[in-house]
Every structure is written in C-alpha cells, then in structure tokens.
Design a protein around this motif. Structure first.
Motif, short mmCIF file in Angstrom:
data_model
loop_
_atom_site.label_atom_id
_atom_site.label_comp_id
_atom_site.label_asym_id
_atom_site.label_seq_id
_atom_site.Cartn_x
_atom_site.Cartn_y
_atom_site.Cartn_z
N UNK A 93 0.81 -1.21 0.00
CA UNK A 93 0.00 0.00 0.00
C UNK A 93 0.85 1.27 0.00
N UNK A 94 2.04 1.22 0.55
CA UNK A 94 2.86 2.43 0.59
C UNK A 94 3.79 2.55 -0.61
N UNK A 95 3.72 1.55 -1.52
CA UNK A 95 4.54 1.58 -2.73
C UNK A 95 3.71 2.08 -3.90
N UNK A 96 4.16 3.12 -4.56
CA UNK A 96 3.43 3.69 -5.69
C UNK A 96 3.27 2.68 -6.81
N UNK A 97 4.30 1.92 -7.06
CA UNK A 97 4.27 0.94 -8.14
C UNK A 97 3.74 -0.40 -7.70
N UNK A 98 3.38 -0.50 -6.39
CA UNK A 98 2.86 -1.75 -5.85
C UNK A 98 3.80 -2.91 -6.12
N UNK A 99 5.08 -2.70 -5.90
CA UNK A 99 6.07 -3.73 -6.14
C UNK A 99 6.04 -4.77 -5.05
N UNK A 100 6.48 -6.00 -5.33
CA UNK A 100 6.54 -7.03 -4.29
C UNK A 100 7.61 -6.68 -3.27
N UNK A 101 7.70 -7.47 -2.22
CA UNK A 101 8.63 -7.19 -1.12
C UNK A 101 10.06 -7.10 -1.62
N UNK A 102 10.50 -8.03 -2.47
CA UNK A 102 11.82 -7.95 -3.06
C UNK A 102 11.69 -7.16 -4.36
N UNK A 103 11.84 -5.86 -4.29
CA UNK A 103 11.50 -4.99 -5.41
C UNK A 103 12.42 -5.20 -6.62
N UNK A 104 13.57 -5.84 -6.42
CA UNK A 104 14.49 -6.05 -7.54
C UNK A 104 14.23 -7.36 -8.26
N UNK A 105 13.19 -8.08 -7.87
CA UNK A 105 12.90 -9.37 -8.49
C UNK A 105 11.88 -9.18 -9.60
N UNK A 106 11.94 -10.10 -10.55
CA UNK A 106 11.10 -9.97 -11.75
C UNK A 106 9.64 -10.30 -11.48
N UNK A 107 9.35 -11.25 -10.58
CA UNK A 107 7.97 -11.66 -10.38
C UNK A 107 7.78 -12.25 -9.00
N UNK A 108 6.49 -12.42 -8.63
CA UNK A 108 6.18 -13.02 -7.35
C UNK A 108 6.62 -14.47 -7.26
N UNK A 109 6.86 -15.11 -8.41
CA UNK A 109 7.31 -16.50 -8.42
C UNK A 109 8.62 -16.64 -7.67
N UNK A 110 9.51 -15.69 -7.85
CA UNK A 110 10.80 -15.74 -7.18
C UNK A 110 10.62 -15.64 -5.67
N UNK A 111 9.72 -14.77 -5.22
CA UNK A 111 9.44 -14.67 -3.80
C UNK A 111 8.96 -16.01 -3.24
N UNK A 112 8.15 -16.71 -4.00
CA UNK A 112 7.66 -18.01 -3.56
C UNK A 112 8.80 -19.00 -3.42
N UNK A 113 9.77 -18.94 -4.33
CA UNK A 113 10.92 -19.84 -4.25
C UNK A 113 11.76 -19.53 -3.02
N UNK A 114 11.95 -18.25 -2.72
CA UNK A 114 12.72 -17.87 -1.53
C UNK A 114 12.03 -18.35 -0.27
N UNK A 115 10.71 -18.27 -0.25
CA UNK A 115 9.96 -18.77 0.89
C UNK A 115 10.07 -20.29 0.98
N UNK A 116 10.11 -20.95 -0.16
CA UNK A 116 10.25 -22.40 -0.21
C UNK A 116 11.58 -22.83 0.41
N UNK A 117 12.65 -22.10 0.10
CA UNK A 117 13.96 -22.41 0.67
C UNK A 117 13.92 -22.32 2.19
N UNK A 118 13.29 -21.27 2.70
CA UNK A 118 13.19 -21.09 4.16
C UNK A 118 12.38 -22.21 4.81
N UNK A 119 11.29 -22.60 4.16
CA UNK A 119 10.41 -23.61 4.75
C UNK A 119 11.02 -25.00 4.72
N UNK A 120 12.02 -25.23 3.87
CA UNK A 120 12.67 -26.53 3.78
C UNK A 120 13.74 -26.74 4.85
#
Length: 276
Positions: A93-120
């Motif tokens: 909500x505070x991001x004008x471009x509504x970027x994901x948490x890792x703003x330098x990543x291409x898509x939300x898919x990458x965020x999911x992979x990073x979360x997958x690594x943590x959960x493993x």
C-alpha cells in the motif's frame, strides 16, 4: 560411500558425483542461526510485532517469516500468517508501483521460491558425536578418516533437500546444469559459483545461509541426536537412501525421492566413482 561425502573442498562439504568424466556438485544450504529452542517462537513474534508498531514493515515481515518456518517451538494455533499478511499489505500500500517485497525481483514467483527455501530448513539440535571412521562404517573407511574423535556441534538448520535448479535459477537467473529439470539438483557448478549464489540469496532474504561445515555435515548425515547407527544416511540398504552408479542410470534425479534419514534429511549418502 558411507554417511558423508568423501570430498573436502576448501573446508566445506558439498555433494560430489563423478559419472562418465563429468563432475556434478550438489549443495545443501545451512542457515547459520543460533537458537534457543524454548523461546524462539515468542522472541521472534515479539520482535516482529515491535517492528510492525514502529512501521518497520519489511523487518517485521522477515521476523514473522523466519519465526514461522525456522523456529522448532511454533504452536499449531499461531497468528504468524495473519501478521505476515498485514506486513505485505502495508508494504504494497505504501509503494506507488505496488512492487513485491523484493523490489528487484522480476515476479512473485521468485518470492515463492525464496519462501520455499526457508520452509525446507530442518532444525538440528547440537550435541557431541564420534566423527570420521566408526564401527558402522566397516571396511569403507579411508585413511584420512582415522583415528575417530569426539566433536561437538552447536544447533543449526539444514535444508532437507539439495538446492534445486528452480531455486538456483530464481536467484542467479541462469541454469548451468547438464541434466535439466526444475526439481533436479543443480550441478556443474564450482565452489566460487556457490559462494556467489549464497551471497545473492542472503541479500535477497536478509538471512545468513551458508554451506555446512564438515562436522555439521557428518553429524546431520548420521542422524544427529536421533541417530540409529545406520551404515548409510537413513538405513543400511544404499538403494533405499541414495542414487549411485548402479541405480541412477548415470543421471541425476529429482530431490527427495529416496528415503530420508532420522532427521528428515534426504540424499545425504551420495554415490560417486571418484573424487577429483
């Protein structure tokens, strides 16, 4: 081909398979994380709420995520997902471009992979153990593994699987592997490549992933404090717990297909022909 990989590369242990003159390097990431197992959940949750109340939503998000996936004492009835969602909403909500948490990543898919690594990540309680050549290894001991000696390791986390090609591509935007497949372990990489991967992964997540030490690898491979004294990691029949020259068709296979060891770790007894 006992519990541990026989190849020691610059004081870090990584899985190596040599097949048809090709060198394949498989790595397990270990998170460097000192843990008070009895207070991990409460401390992490309280720190996350404190950051949220100070409008430090990214720091709060990291606290809640690490606590959810890495603390061994998280109760079944917890509100961490609720707080994680609140942090995401605030960040977006505070991001004008509504970027994901890792703003330098291409898509939300990458965020999911990073979360997958943590959960493993699997919590491994530290203890003392007898390292190198032991009775269950039989005649498979190498000369540099004697005499056996007592070693103490602190509690740590280790990924239950090797790093997959999907995970490597999400961080490095490239796939050097000879055998292609998202769920196959990444291979055909050097120690330098691994360090670059870990450095980028840590910058993206704010965590402290690293390669396991030789002692941590062997302790985890033997089953840690839950060890049942098997010859291989997870059993006495290598076909049940490992891919090697006689059952692999000289190719890699998706991670986690064989039986795990006592700690829930997979593929900790790699088969190989020769160490280079």
């Amino acid at each position: 081909m006992t519990h541990r990989s026989r190849c020691n590369l610059q004081s870090t242990y990584i899985k190596i398979i040599h097949m048809k003159y090709l060198l394949f390097i498989f790595l397990l990431l270990t998170i460097a994380f000192s843990v008070d197992a009895q207070n991990c959940y409460t401390a992490g949750r309280n720190k996350g709420i404190a950051n949220y109340n100070r409008a430090k939503y990214k720091e709060a998000f990291d606290c809640f995520t690490v606590t959810l996936y890495n603390c061994p004492d998280v109760p079944t009835n917890n509100d961490l997902q609720f707080w994680i969602k609140k942090c995401k909403d605030k960040l977006n909500s505070r991001s004008v471009s509504n970027t994901p948490i890792h703003s330098n990543l291409a898509s939300g898919t990458v965020n999911a992979v990073l979360q997958e690594i943590a959960s493993d990540m699997v919590y491994i309680e530290g203890s003392s153990f007898i390292m190198d050549c032991t009775s269950e290894d039989g005649i498979d001991c190498w000369g540099d593994e004697t005499p056996s000696h007592s070693v103490t390791v602190s509690s740590f986390y280790m990924s239950k699987y090797e790093v997959t090609q999907k995970q490597w591509k999400a961080v490095m935007a490239a796939n050097p592997s000879s055998f292609k497949g998202d769920d196959l372990p990444v291979e055909s990489i050097s120690w330098t490549d691994v360090q670059k991967f870990i450095s980028k992964l840590n910058k993206l997540t704010g965590k402290k992933y690293r390669l396991p030490t030789k002692a941590e690898w062997e302790f985890a491979s033997r089953g840690g404090t839950k060890s049942l004294g098997y010859k291989y990691s997870g059993g006495n029949d290598i076909d049940i717990v490992a891919w090697y020259g006689d059952n692999s068709s000289l190719q890699t296979h998706p991670v986690g297909q064989k039986s795990s060891n006592e700690l829930g770790l997979y593929d900790m007894s790699p088969g190989f022909r020769q160490c280079l």
